[in-house]
Design an enzyme around this catalytic site. Structure first.
Site, mmCIF file in Angstrom:
data_model
loop_
_atom_site.group_PDB
_atom_site.id
_atom_site.type_symbol
_atom_site.label_atom_id
_atom_site.label_comp_id
_atom_site.label_asym_id
_atom_site.label_seq_id
_atom_site.Cartn_x
_atom_site.Cartn_y
_atom_site.Cartn_z
ATOM 1 C CE LYS A 99 -0.702 -0.190 5.182
ATOM 2 N NZ LYS A 99 -1.633 -0.259 6.082
ATOM 3 C CE LYS A 174 16.133 -9.011 -27.272
ATOM 4 N NZ LYS A 174 14.871 -8.879 -27.712
ATOM 5 C CD GLU A 177 10.693 -6.099 -27.006
ATOM 6 O OE1 GLU A 177 10.520 -4.965 -27.090
ATOM 7 O OE2 GLU A 177 11.645 -6.593 -27.604
ATOM 8 N N GLY A 360 20.582 -4.340 -32.459
ATOM 9 C CA GLY A 360 19.408 -4.439 -33.306
ATOM 10 C C GLY A 360 19.905 -3.780 -34.679
#
Length: 414
Positions: A99, A174, A177, A360
């Site tokens: 909380k 890979k 995602e 990438g």
């Protein structure tokens, strides 16, 4: 210490850090103290949260402006007894920040686990040494690349991309995602076809490449999907941890029928960690907790590229992943986003050899394609380890990469 110590950054408009700390310690444990009868105090004493440290920080005008009020900033540490919670991450996070996370002006900076508590977490199954043994690469950073533009493309396109990256000298390729189960490139077919390509490259060129396949689906289907991937020959599982939860990662890592490394992707983690004023710190979330829960690799934004973390934060993530701990193997740091060969000296200088260099566009955008991009990175890695400036290297692939993306690290020395 038998429980856990939580470190918080707090912002208090009442300007009484000690009182705020005590309110948190009580509010997350027994609720109240001073008005309890003495006998009840004695009974509950072992469950009470204890304030260990309160440190006032300098006033910060930007923080005051953002919060639209003047606050006192401070670092506090509170110990929570192990008696209060079960030894699992959902219970730990709910106890220390449940909380309290709704406050909007408190950031959970760190959690210090007792040795007794650490025993309940698996840590990486392979770790850095285990991954290096799989690849038989022990003397340099690993190079990883990413499938790009696979949505709407078929297996043939995947095989071509994979082959080019492997021939370029990439150690790990890979999935993106955002590549989920689909009719064109279903999980099992990706793995079987990919393994055929990588075996062919190995037999022809002598270079071994591992394929990290994205394991996805509904939470209660994940284990079955992961086991299907393993049966099909998966080398590594890529996992969007924060879309599911750290406890789900732990359940995958602890399963003996999933005997492969797990690569944790940081997707969705920014919702927890991006603010400097509230949430959970990146080093804790992407470093310590991922390692404890069983990630062999942790991807996170680098300090250099297109989605950058502050350097201090990125290095703190890496420290948590790689510091010595008798309970856990070390996890690979994977600083990512916008990485090109010109950044290689920075990465090795800052993160050392035990790092995965992840690219990438810096591979696929090379004029000579992914083969040229991979070779440019490998040349940059070798040159950096020899302490040779990149602009002095006579290599057409590296030269082309530096012409396109620049060479910001030309003065860097290891």
């Amino acid at each position: 210490m038998s429980g856990i110590i939580a470190t918080y950054l707090i912002h208090d408009d009442s300007h009484n850090l000690e009182k705020k700390a005590e309110q948190i310690a009580l509010g997350l444990t027994i609720g109240s103290w001073t008005h309890l009868p003495h006998l009840l105090q004695e009974q509950l004493k072992q469950h009470k949260g204890n304030v260990l440290h309160v440190e006032e920080l300098a006033e910060h005008e930007h923080t005051n402006s953002y919060l639209r009020k003047k606050v006192k900033r401070g670092i506090i540490k509170i110990e929570y007894p192990l008696l209060n919670f079960s030894p699992d991450l959902p219970a730990i996070l709910t106890t220390t920040f449940g909380k309290l996370s709704l406050d909007g002006e408190v950031k959970l900076i760190d959690l210090t686990f007792s040795d007794e508590l650490k025993k309940h977490f698996p840590g990486p199954k392979f770790g850095i040494d285990g991954i290096r043994n799989l690849l038989q690469v022990h003397d340099r950073p690993l190079l990883m690349s990413i499938f790009k533009g696979m949505i709407g493309r078929n297996i043939g396109y995947l095989k071509t991309q994979l082959r080019d990256q492997a021939i370029g000298g990439v150690d790990i390729v890979k999935d993106d995602e955002i590549l989920f189960e689909n009719a064109l490139t279903p999980l099992t077919k990706r793995i079987v076809s990919g393994k055929e390509v990588l075996q062919s490259v190995y037999e022809t060129y002598g270079h071994k490449t591992l394929y990290a396949v994205n394991v996805t689906g509904r939470t209660f289907d994940l284990k079955e999907n992961a086991k299907r991937a393993v049966q099909a020959g998966a080398d590594i599982l890529l996992f969007n941890v924060f879309a599911y939860g750290l406890d789900v990662l732990q359940s995958l890592a602890e399963d003996d029928e999933i005997p492969v490394p797990i690569m944790a992707h940081p997707a969705v983690s920014g919702a927890y960690s991006a603010s400097k004023l509230y949430g959970i710190s990146s080093p804790l979330l992407l470093g310590k907790l991922l390692r404890y829960a069983g990630a062999d690799f942790s991807l996170f934004p680098s300090p250099y590229g297109s989605v950058a973390l502050e350097k201090e934060e990125a290095l703190a993530i890496s420290k948590y992943l790689t510091e010595d701990d008798v309970f856990f193997k070390k996890s690979f740091s994977v600083p990512s986003a916008g990485i090109h060969p010109g950044f290689v000296p920075f990465i090795i200088r800052d993160f050392g050899k035990d790092v995965v260099i992840n690219a990438g566009g810096g591979i696929h955008g090379h004029p000579n394609g992914a083969q040229g991009g991979g070779k440019a990175f490998r040349t940059a890695i070798d040159a950096t380890l020899q302490n040779k400036p990149l602009h002095e290297v006579d290599d057409i692939n590296l030269h082309s990469a530096l012409q396109i993306w620049g060479n910001p690290s030309h003065e860097v020395k290891l």
